[in-house]
Design a protein around this motif. Structure first.
Motif, short mmCIF file in Angstrom:
data_model
loop_
_atom_site.label_atom_id
_atom_site.label_comp_id
_atom_site.label_asym_id
_atom_site.label_seq_id
_atom_site.Cartn_x
_atom_site.Cartn_y
_atom_site.Cartn_z
N VAL A 93 76.24 39.53 -22.96
CA VAL A 93 76.65 39.97 -24.29
C VAL A 93 76.94 38.75 -25.15
CG1 VAL A 93 78.21 41.43 -25.62
CG2 VAL A 93 77.63 42.05 -23.25
N LEU A 94 76.14 38.58 -26.21
CA LEU A 94 76.22 37.39 -27.05
C LEU A 94 76.47 37.79 -28.50
CD1 LEU A 94 73.12 35.58 -25.51
CD2 LEU A 94 75.52 35.38 -24.80
N ASN A 95 77.40 37.09 -29.13
CA ASN A 95 77.81 37.43 -30.50
C ASN A 95 77.11 36.50 -31.49
OD1 ASN A 95 79.09 38.24 -32.80
ND2 ASN A 95 81.14 37.52 -32.21
N ALA A 96 76.28 37.10 -32.36
CA ALA A 96 75.59 36.30 -33.38
C ALA A 96 76.22 36.48 -34.76
CB ALA A 96 74.12 36.69 -33.43
N THR A 97 77.42 37.03 -34.82
CA THR A 97 78.11 37.26 -36.09
C THR A 97 79.28 36.29 -36.22
OG1 THR A 97 79.76 38.87 -35.30
CG2 THR A 97 77.56 39.70 -35.80
N THR A 98 80.00 36.40 -37.34
CA THR A 98 81.18 35.56 -37.57
C THR A 98 82.46 36.24 -37.11
OG1 THR A 98 81.34 36.44 -39.82
CG2 THR A 98 80.09 34.38 -39.52
N ARG A 99 82.35 37.46 -36.60
CA ARG A 99 83.52 38.20 -36.14
C ARG A 99 83.87 37.77 -34.71
NH1 ARG A 99 81.76 44.26 -37.07
NH2 ARG A 99 79.70 43.33 -36.73
N SER A 100 85.01 37.24 -34.53
CA SER A 100 85.42 36.74 -33.21
C SER A 100 85.84 37.89 -32.30
CB SER A 100 86.59 35.75 -33.35
OG SER A 100 87.72 36.39 -33.94
N GLY A 101 85.63 37.71 -31.00
CA GLY A 101 86.04 38.68 -30.01
C GLY A 101 85.12 39.88 -29.88
N LEU A 102 84.05 39.93 -30.65
CA LEU A 102 83.16 41.09 -30.65
C LEU A 102 82.37 41.18 -29.35
CD1 LEU A 102 82.35 43.43 -32.47
CD2 LEU A 102 80.53 42.00 -33.41
N ALA A 103 81.98 40.05 -28.81
CA ALA A 103 81.21 40.05 -27.57
C ALA A 103 82.05 40.58 -26.41
CB ALA A 103 80.71 38.64 -27.26
N LYS A 104 83.34 40.18 -26.35
CA LYS A 104 84.18 40.61 -25.23
C LYS A 104 84.47 42.11 -25.27
CE LYS A 104 88.43 39.50 -22.75
NZ LYS A 104 88.71 40.90 -22.42
N THR A 105 84.81 42.63 -26.43
CA THR A 105 85.11 44.06 -26.52
C THR A 105 83.87 44.90 -26.20
OG1 THR A 105 84.66 44.01 -28.91
CG2 THR A 105 86.96 43.73 -28.22
N THR A 106 82.73 44.44 -26.62
CA THR A 106 81.49 45.17 -26.34
C THR A 106 81.16 45.10 -24.86
OG1 THR A 106 80.65 44.63 -28.55
CG2 THR A 106 79.05 45.36 -26.93
N ALA A 107 81.37 43.94 -24.27
CA ALA A 107 81.11 43.78 -22.84
C ALA A 107 82.02 44.67 -22.02
CB ALA A 107 81.29 42.31 -22.44
N ASP A 108 83.28 44.79 -22.43
CA ASP A 108 84.23 45.64 -21.71
C ASP A 108 83.79 47.11 -21.75
OD1 ASP A 108 85.76 43.45 -21.07
OD2 ASP A 108 87.20 43.75 -22.73
N GLN A 109 83.29 47.53 -22.89
CA GLN A 109 82.83 48.92 -23.02
C GLN A 109 81.61 49.18 -22.15
OE1 GLN A 109 82.23 49.64 -27.19
NE2 GLN A 109 84.40 49.49 -27.69
N LEU A 110 80.70 48.22 -22.12
CA LEU A 110 79.50 48.38 -21.28
C LEU A 110 79.87 48.41 -19.80
CD1 LEU A 110 76.89 46.06 -23.07
CD2 LEU A 110 76.88 48.55 -22.98
N LYS A 111 80.86 47.62 -19.44
CA LYS A 111 81.30 47.59 -18.04
C LYS A 111 81.87 48.95 -17.63
CE LYS A 111 84.10 44.91 -14.80
NZ LYS A 111 85.04 43.74 -14.64
N LYS A 112 82.62 49.57 -18.53
CA LYS A 112 83.18 50.89 -18.25
C LYS A 112 82.08 51.95 -18.10
CE LYS A 112 87.60 50.15 -20.58
NZ LYS A 112 88.49 50.58 -21.72
N ARG A 113 80.95 51.69 -18.71
CA ARG A 113 79.84 52.66 -18.66
C ARG A 113 78.90 52.38 -17.49
NH1 ARG A 113 78.31 53.68 -25.09
NH2 ARG A 113 80.46 54.06 -25.77
N GLY A 114 79.28 51.44 -16.64
CA GLY A 114 78.53 51.24 -15.41
C GLY A 114 77.61 50.04 -15.38
N PHE A 115 77.51 49.26 -16.46
CA PHE A 115 76.63 48.09 -16.49
C PHE A 115 77.33 46.87 -15.89
CE2 PHE A 115 74.90 50.81 -19.75
CZ PHE A 115 73.53 50.63 -19.66
N LYS A 116 76.53 46.00 -15.28
CA LYS A 116 77.05 44.72 -14.81
C LYS A 116 77.08 43.75 -15.98
CE LYS A 116 75.64 44.79 -9.94
NZ LYS A 116 74.84 44.08 -8.92
#
Length: 208
Positions: A93-116
């Motif tokens: 999960v890589l963040n190409a925007t100027t919003r900080s912390g977006l990659a981590k929150t998105t990665a956490d959601q994907l992890k909860k949905r079963g993705f590595k």
């Protein structure tokens, strides 16, 4: 001739032969037969050159071509057996925007949905602040019909790209400026179910 049957005078009755009515009847019948055959031949020629005449047009006006439904067959592009499960897919999960912390929150959601989850951080220079859409899903050529479609169920509208020179099986989720959030869990689950168990596509046959 002599005696009482002796003919006198200089005028004699002319003996005319009886008319042959039988010959006249034969001629009339023959003429009628010739005319009949000629008329029949003319009708046949007309029928040939007009494509069947009234019979063909009458047959054609009875009913239009009927369309029959054939047995439905699954879409060739969707092969549930070839699709991996979310737990078999490693996502960077890589963040190409100027919003900080977006990659981590998105990665956490994907992890909860079963993705590595693999790498989490900022996008490389070639993508940093250059993704105007929702996201770019990037993977090796082998992921085009395997990992990428499964990951795309979590993010409707994301662009899919492949890199033939890329090795391994990991895929990247590069978040773009148009990103707001992942698809809802209900919508993502529905899309994943439709992907892994596609509905058959009906085909039709024309019975003309």
């Amino acid at each position: 001739m002599g005696g009482k049957y002796r003919i006198t005078g200089d005028k004699y009755p002319r003996m005319r032969p009886h008319r042959r009515r039988g010959r006249l009847v034969v001629v009339v019948v023959a003429c009628g037969a010739v005319l009949g055959v000629a008329g029949w031949g003319t009708l046949q020629l007309i029928d040939v050159f007009t494509g069947g005449g009234g019979t063909a047009s009458a047959a054609g006006s009875k009913a239009p071509c009927t369309v029959k439904s054939a047995k439905a067959s699954p879409s060739a592009s969707a092969s549930p057996a070839a699709l991996p499960k979310p737990a078999q897919i490693t996502v960077n999960v890589l963040n190409a925007t100027t919003r900080s912390g977006l990659a981590k929150t998105t990665a956490d959601q994907l992890k909860k949905r079963g993705f590595k989850i693999g790498e989490v951080g900022n996008a490389p220079k070639e993508y940093d602040k250059k993704v105007d859409g929702i996201a770019v899903l990037l993977g090796p050529a082998s992921s085009l019909n395997t990992s990428l479609p499964v990951l795309a169920t979590q993010l409707t509208g994301a662009e899919r790209r492949t890199d033939a020179a890329r090795k391994g099986t990991e895929v990247d989720l590069v978040i773009g400026t148009g990103f707001k959030a992942l698809s809802s869990e209900a919508d993502a689950a529905k899309a994943l179910t439709a992907l892994t168990a596609p509905k058959p596509t009906a085909t039709t046959k024309k019975g003309c």
